[in-house]
Scaffold this motif. Structure first.
Motif, PDB file in Angstrom:
ATOM      1  N   LEU A 258       0.826  -1.206   0.000  1.00  0.00           N
ATOM      2  CA  LEU A 258       0.000   0.000   0.000  1.00  0.00           C
ATOM      3  C   LEU A 258       0.855   1.249   0.000  1.00  0.00           C
ATOM      4  CD1 LEU A 258      -2.824   1.352   0.285  1.00  0.00           C
ATOM      5  CD2 LEU A 258      -2.579   1.116   2.765  1.00  0.00           C
ATOM      6  N   PHE A 259       1.844   1.316   0.891  1.00  0.00           N
ATOM      7  CA  PHE A 259       2.718   2.479   0.998  1.00  0.00           C
ATOM      8  C   PHE A 259       4.037   1.999   1.585  1.00  0.00           C
ATOM      9  CE2 PHE A 259       1.257   6.966   0.497  1.00  0.00           C
ATOM     10  CZ  PHE A 259       2.513   7.544   0.433  1.00  0.00           C
ATOM     11  N   GLU A 260       4.787   1.252   0.767  1.00  0.00           N
ATOM     12  CA  GLU A 260       5.955   0.526   1.265  1.00  0.00           C
ATOM     13  C   GLU A 260       7.001   1.442   1.886  1.00  0.00           C
ATOM     14  OE1 GLU A 260       8.944  -3.050  -0.212  1.00  0.00           O
ATOM     15  OE2 GLU A 260       7.746  -1.920  -1.673  1.00  0.00           O
ATOM     16  N   ARG A 261       7.165   2.642   1.366  1.00  0.00           N
ATOM     17  CA  ARG A 261       8.180   3.562   1.885  1.00  0.00           C
ATOM     18  C   ARG A 261       7.903   3.955   3.336  1.00  0.00           C
ATOM     19  NH1 ARG A 261       8.345   9.093   2.020  1.00  0.00           N
ATOM     20  NH2 ARG A 261       6.431   9.215   0.780  1.00  0.00           N
ATOM     21  N   ILE A 262       6.624   4.004   3.708  1.00  0.00           N
ATOM     22  CA  ILE A 262       6.241   4.433   5.048  1.00  0.00           C
ATOM     23  C   ILE A 262       5.953   3.245   5.959  1.00  0.00           C
ATOM     24  CG2 ILE A 262       4.548   5.738   6.394  1.00  0.00           C
ATOM     25  CD1 ILE A 262       6.420   7.466   4.731  1.00  0.00           C
ATOM     26  N   SER A 263       5.187   2.274   5.447  1.00  0.00           N
ATOM     27  CA  SER A 263       4.791   1.123   6.255  1.00  0.00           C
ATOM     28  C   SER A 263       4.870  -0.135   5.396  1.00  0.00           C
ATOM     29  CB  SER A 263       3.358   1.320   6.788  1.00  0.00           C
ATOM     30  OG  SER A 263       2.997   0.281   7.665  1.00  0.00           O
ATOM     31  N   PRO A 264       6.001  -0.834   5.422  1.00  0.00           N
ATOM     32  CA  PRO A 264       6.229  -1.972   4.519  1.00  0.00           C
ATOM     33  C   PRO A 264       5.232  -3.116   4.672  1.00  0.00           C
ATOM     34  CG  PRO A 264       8.270  -1.268   5.585  1.00  0.00           C
ATOM     35  CD  PRO A 264       7.159  -0.561   6.278  1.00  0.00           C
ATOM     36  N   ASN A 265       4.571  -3.242   5.814  1.00  0.00           N
ATOM     37  CA  ASN A 265       3.696  -4.383   6.048  1.00  0.00           C
ATOM     38  C   ASN A 265       2.266  -4.169   5.559  1.00  0.00           C
ATOM     39  OD1 ASN A 265       5.738  -5.883   7.323  1.00  0.00           O
ATOM     40  ND2 ASN A 265       5.329  -4.876   9.292  1.00  0.00           N
ATOM     41  N   LYS A 266       1.903  -2.949   5.246  1.00  0.00           N
ATOM     42  CA  LYS A 266       0.532  -2.691   4.815  1.00  0.00           C
ATOM     43  C   LYS A 266       0.374  -2.996   3.327  1.00  0.00           C
ATOM     44  CE  LYS A 266      -0.761   0.760   8.242  1.00  0.00           C
ATOM     45  NZ  LYS A 266      -1.570  -0.247   8.947  1.00  0.00           N
ATOM     46  N   THR A 267      -0.771  -3.630   3.005  1.00  0.00           N
ATOM     47  CA  THR A 267      -1.036  -4.008   1.618  1.00  0.00           C
ATOM     48  C   THR A 267      -2.417  -3.527   1.193  1.00  0.00           C
ATOM     49  OG1 THR A 267      -2.032  -6.133   2.242  1.00  0.00           O
ATOM     50  CG2 THR A 267       0.366  -6.090   1.877  1.00  0.00           C
ATOM     51  N   TRP A 268      -2.608  -3.459  -0.125  1.00  0.00           N
ATOM     52  CA  TRP A 268      -3.924  -3.089  -0.654  1.00  0.00           C
ATOM     53  C   TRP A 268      -4.972  -4.131  -0.282  1.00  0.00           C
ATOM     54  CZ3 TRP A 268      -5.533   1.414  -2.274  1.00  0.00           C
ATOM     55  CH2 TRP A 268      -4.616   2.336  -2.754  1.00  0.00           C
ATOM     56  N   GLU A 269      -4.569  -5.402  -0.289  1.00  0.00           N
ATOM     57  CA  GLU A 269      -5.508  -6.451   0.104  1.00  0.00           C
ATOM     58  C   GLU A 269      -5.943  -6.273   1.559  1.00  0.00           C
ATOM     59  OE1 GLU A 269      -2.949  -7.962  -3.237  1.00  0.00           O
ATOM     60  OE2 GLU A 269      -2.607  -6.906  -1.352  1.00  0.00           O
ATOM     61  N   GLY A 270      -4.989  -5.893   2.414  1.00  0.00           N
ATOM     62  CA  GLY A 270      -5.326  -5.633   3.806  1.00  0.00           C
ATOM     63  C   GLY A 270      -6.264  -4.447   3.943  1.00  0.00           C
ATOM     64  N   PHE A 271      -6.008  -3.403   3.176  1.00  0.00           N
ATOM     65  CA  PHE A 271      -6.880  -2.225   3.217  1.00  0.00           C
ATOM     66  C   PHE A 271      -8.309  -2.592   2.837  1.00  0.00           C
ATOM     67  CE2 PHE A 271      -8.824   1.258   0.724  1.00  0.00           C
ATOM     68  CZ  PHE A 271      -9.015   2.164   1.766  1.00  0.00           C
ATOM     69  N   VAL A 272      -8.464  -3.353   1.740  1.00  0.00           N
ATOM     70  CA  VAL A 272      -9.798  -3.768   1.297  1.00  0.00           C
ATOM     71  C   VAL A 272     -10.449  -4.670   2.336  1.00  0.00           C
ATOM     72  CG1 VAL A 272     -11.077  -5.054  -0.463  1.00  0.00           C
ATOM     73  CG2 VAL A 272      -9.238  -3.500  -1.143  1.00  0.00           C
ATOM     74  N   GLY A 273      -9.673  -5.581   2.914  1.00  0.00           N
ATOM     75  CA  GLY A 273     -10.216  -6.450   3.960  1.00  0.00           C
ATOM     76  C   GLY A 273     -10.700  -5.660   5.157  1.00  0.00           C
TER      77      GLY A 273
ATOM     78  N   LEU B 146     -10.926   4.562   5.606  1.00  0.00           N
ATOM     79  CA  LEU B 146     -10.010   5.340   4.768  1.00  0.00           C
ATOM     80  C   LEU B 146      -9.090   6.218   5.619  1.00  0.00           C
ATOM     81  CD1 LEU B 146      -8.933   6.420   2.108  1.00  0.00           C
ATOM     82  CD2 LEU B 146     -10.878   7.995   2.013  1.00  0.00           C
ATOM     83  N   PHE B 147      -9.694   7.040   6.467  1.00  0.00           N
ATOM     84  CA  PHE B 147      -8.890   8.014   7.201  1.00  0.00           C
ATOM     85  C   PHE B 147      -8.226   7.405   8.429  1.00  0.00           C
ATOM     86  CE2 PHE B 147     -11.658  10.604   4.583  1.00  0.00           C
ATOM     87  CZ  PHE B 147     -10.748  11.515   4.065  1.00  0.00           C
ATOM     88  N   GLY B 148      -8.771   6.306   8.944  1.00  0.00           N
ATOM     89  CA  GLY B 148      -8.063   5.585   9.986  1.00  0.00           C
ATOM     90  C   GLY B 148      -6.762   5.006   9.456  1.00  0.00           C
ATOM     91  N   THR B 149      -6.805   4.479   8.236  1.00  0.00           N
ATOM     92  CA  THR B 149      -5.588   3.964   7.594  1.00  0.00           C
ATOM     93  C   THR B 149      -4.594   5.083   7.342  1.00  0.00           C
ATOM     94  OG1 THR B 149      -6.851   2.190   6.527  1.00  0.00           O
ATOM     95  CG2 THR B 149      -4.699   2.721   5.592  1.00  0.00           C
ATOM     96  N   LEU B 150      -5.086   6.228   6.868  1.00  0.00           N
ATOM     97  CA  LEU B 150      -4.200   7.374   6.641  1.00  0.00           C
ATOM     98  C   LEU B 150      -3.581   7.854   7.957  1.00  0.00           C
ATOM     99  CD1 LEU B 150      -6.252   9.416   4.018  1.00  0.00           C
ATOM    100  CD2 LEU B 150      -4.124   8.159   3.626  1.00  0.00           C
ATOM    101  N   GLY B 151      -4.375   7.845   9.032  1.00  0.00           N
ATOM    102  CA  GLY B 151      -3.841   8.234  10.329  1.00  0.00           C
ATOM    103  C   GLY B 151      -2.734   7.309  10.791  1.00  0.00           C
ATOM    104  N   ASP B 152      -2.913   6.023  10.532  1.00  0.00           N
ATOM    105  CA  ASP B 152      -1.890   5.033  10.856  1.00  0.00           C
ATOM    106  C   ASP B 152      -0.615   5.312  10.064  1.00  0.00           C
ATOM    107  OD1 ASP B 152      -0.350   2.764  11.282  1.00  0.00           O
ATOM    108  OD2 ASP B 152      -2.061   1.418  11.309  1.00  0.00           O
ATOM    109  N   LEU B 153      -0.771   5.616   8.775  1.00  0.00           N
ATOM    110  CA  LEU B 153       0.388   5.892   7.928  1.00  0.00           C
ATOM    111  C   LEU B 153       1.105   7.171   8.364  1.00  0.00           C
ATOM    112  CD1 LEU B 153      -1.114   5.002   4.427  1.00  0.00           C
ATOM    113  CD2 LEU B 153       0.722   3.783   5.615  1.00  0.00           C
TER     114      LEU B 153
END
Length: 266
Positions: A165-180, A213-220
């Motif tokens: 999803l945003f490897e430079r900031i959080s390598p473990n987050k993925t688009w599949e995880g976001f959708v899930g 959406l914004f919870g994920t952005l807050g995490d990032l």
């Protein structure tokens, strides 16, 4: 893992209990959490060249949150709110008497800490009173949606996550995880509507989408902050979980937007 599970269980139990017991436990607890989050922020960014005014910043957060909480609880009138602005201005004055290398930078970080770590909790506490009188199911519903989004993202990311999803900031987050996370949060919204009926179905679904959406952005954003200052966790208050900012990073961006959404629709 066992320590993390035990800490998580008791932490969630305390939060749920404080929300359900009523406004006189809900407001003080989250005011205290917000104040401690400001403290964690200052400790994270504190370096030889960046020295936020920890005492004044934390004191201003505590004072402002006390005023806001008292207003929400009908203990004080809205007319006292400008006093919190006066407290913020004292940070500028206090900086004049400190002998640091970069006083304006120190003031900037002090003010940003308040905006980043304290102000969002004002909106979150406001969720409990968004319909005029205190309703525990609204802030509790917010927390449940936030937690289910995190859980869905974790489970989907671990099992089928492939695309970063945003490897430079959080390598473990993925688009599949976001959708899930989005899917599980929406399902939780449907369940909350069925049992609580506080809002129409479409509002619960919109809340789930905003929080996802914004919870994920807050995490990032918090991950970006920690990378910037070179720390793994915001603190050590919660064994196995890090600090309070680590637990509420999603709330920091989502809570103000959910509050504004509800105020515009109710």
């Amino acid at each position: 893992m066992r320590t993390r599970a035990i800490t998580g269980f008791f932490f969630i139990a305390v939060l749920i209990g404080a929300v359900l017991l009523g406004p006189y436990t809900f407001v003080p607890l989250f005011s205290l959490i917000a104040t401690y989050c400001v403290y964690e922020f200052y400790r994270m960014v504190y370096t030889e060249n960046t020295q936020p005014l920890l005492f004044w910043g934390v004191g201003t957060a505590a004072f402002g949150l006390t005023l806001v909480g008292s207003i929400l609880l009908n203990l004080l009138p809205y007319s006292v709110l400008p006093l919190s602005i006066a407290a913020v201005l004292l940070i500028y004055v206090a900086a004049l008497f400190r002998k640091t290398a970069h006083p304006i930078q120190d003031v900037a970080f002090s003010l940003f800490g308040l905006m980043y770590a304290a102000v969002p909790f004002v909106f979150f506490m406001g969720l409990g009173f968004v319909k005029g009188t205190y309703n525990a199911y609204i802030p509790l519903g917010f927390l449940i949606l936030l937690w289910t989004n995190d859980t869905g993202a974790y489970l989907a990311g671990r099992s089928i996550g492939r695309h970063k999803l945003f490897e430079r900031i959080s390598p473990n987050k993925t688009w599949e995880g976001f959708v899930g996370g989005v899917i599980l949060a929406v399902i939780a919204g449907l369940i909350l509507f069925y049992y609580w009926r506080v809002f129409p179905l479409w509002i619960w679904v919109c809340m789930a989408l905003i929080i996802s959406l914004f919870g994920t952005l807050g995490d990032l954003v918090e991950s970006m902050l920690k990378r910037n200052v070179g720390v793994k966790d915001s603190g050590k208050l919660l064994p196995g979980h890090g600090g309070l900012l680590d637990r509420f990073d999603g709330l920091l961006m989502a809570a103000p937007l959910v509050y504004l959404f509800l105020k515009s629709t109710l």
